[in-house]
Design an enzyme around this catalytic site. Structure first.
Site, PDB file in Angstrom:
ATOM      1  N   GLU A  92      -1.816  -6.964   7.721  1.00  0.00           N
ATOM      2  CA  GLU A  92      -0.529  -6.751   8.378  1.00  0.00           C
ATOM      3  C   GLU A  92      -0.481  -7.550   9.682  1.00  0.00           C
ATOM      4  O   GLU A  92      -1.525  -7.961  10.216  1.00  0.00           O
ATOM      5  CB  GLU A  92      -0.327  -5.255   8.652  1.00  0.00           C
ATOM      6  CG  GLU A  92       1.024  -4.879   9.268  1.00  0.00           C
ATOM      7  CD  GLU A  92       2.208  -5.322   8.428  1.00  0.00           C
ATOM      8  OE1 GLU A  92       2.433  -6.554   8.333  1.00  0.00           O
ATOM      9  OE2 GLU A  92       2.925  -4.445   7.903  1.00  0.00           O
ATOM     10  N   HIS A 133       0.825  -1.219   0.000  1.00  0.00           N
ATOM     11  CA  HIS A 133       0.000   0.000   0.000  1.00  0.00           C
ATOM     12  C   HIS A 133       0.857   1.267   0.000  1.00  0.00           C
ATOM     13  O   HIS A 133       2.034   1.263   0.381  1.00  0.00           O
ATOM     14  CB  HIS A 133      -0.937   0.014   1.208  1.00  0.00           C
ATOM     15  CG  HIS A 133      -0.211   0.040   2.525  1.00  0.00           C
ATOM     16  ND1 HIS A 133       0.313   1.192   3.065  1.00  0.00           N
ATOM     17  CD2 HIS A 133       0.069  -0.947   3.399  1.00  0.00           C
ATOM     18  CE1 HIS A 133       0.905   0.923   4.217  1.00  0.00           C
ATOM     19  NE2 HIS A 133       0.770  -0.374   4.448  1.00  0.00           N
TER      20      HIS A 133
END
Length: 212
Positions: A96, A22
């Site tokens: 994550e 990202h």
């Protein structure tokens, strides 16, 4: 054939992975530990998402897998506007690493904890969070599901720094000593073909030339 040309070529016999981290978040820029908390793309992060989208707009994807956290979804939105017909699956498996009680706090606090306890970030298991092995286990479960479903496809994966690094280290049979070498910067692109003999073909690894 150049690496750039390869990115636009279709028809590989093996599964091809296009892996993207990202764009930069406000939390990245200000030293906040995010983990599985929200994370908001900064202005720079929005620009990075657009630049990686431009890089990949001629690439052909069969399917996209995107972490279901907002920072990855927002990055994916920029990329997938050029690929409106590509099916998208938002997955918790590629989130994550959860940093538990450290999420939302300064990364410096987490670093001090590891120093005080004489452990590495990879060895710690934060309260209410995940160990490295737990993250790798879910990333491998995700990866193995790709092998079953998409062995002849080109798959876009949009994820996160730590969890993607753990997967790359596993794929290349590397140790944690090479963590920094394989850790993607924000909006970095990795393109590789998966081989049965684990000698995967790497076209680009954590490439950020599109951000220049």
């Amino acid at each position: 054939i150049s690496a750039i040309a390869r990115e636009s070529v279709r028809g590989f016999e093996k599964m091809k992975l296009i892996i993207v981290r990202h764009g930069q978040t406000v939390e990245n820029a200000t030293g906040i530990c995010q983990g599985q908390s929200y994370g908001t793309l900064s202005e720079k992060g929005k620009e990075q998402a657009q630049k990686v989208a431009e890089r990949l707009k001629e690439q052909v994807f069969d399917i996209a897998y995107v972490s279901d956290l907002e920072r990855t979804k927002d990055t994916a939105k920029a990329i997938l506007k050029y690929h409106p017909k590509v099916p998208v699956i938002y997955s918790k498996e590629i989130r994550e690493r959860s940093w538990g009680i450290f999420e939302g706090r300064a990364r410096e606090e987490r670093r001090k904890y590891t120093q005080d306890n004489k452990i590495s970030l990879h060895d710690m298991h934060p309260e209410k969070g995940e160990s490295y092995k737990q993250v790798l286990e879910r990333m491998l479960h995700f990866y193995n599901s790709l092998l079953k479903k998409h062995i002849h496809d080109t798959v876009l994966i949009i994820g996160h720094g730590d969890s993607l690094t753990y997967l790359l280290l596993h794929l290349f049979e590397k140790t944690m000593d090479e963590y920094k070498k394989h850790h993607p910067q924000n909006a970095a692109v990795t393109i590789l073909e998966i081989s049965d003999n684990k000698k995967h073909t790497v076209h680009v690894l954590n490439c950020v030339k599109h951000l220049g």
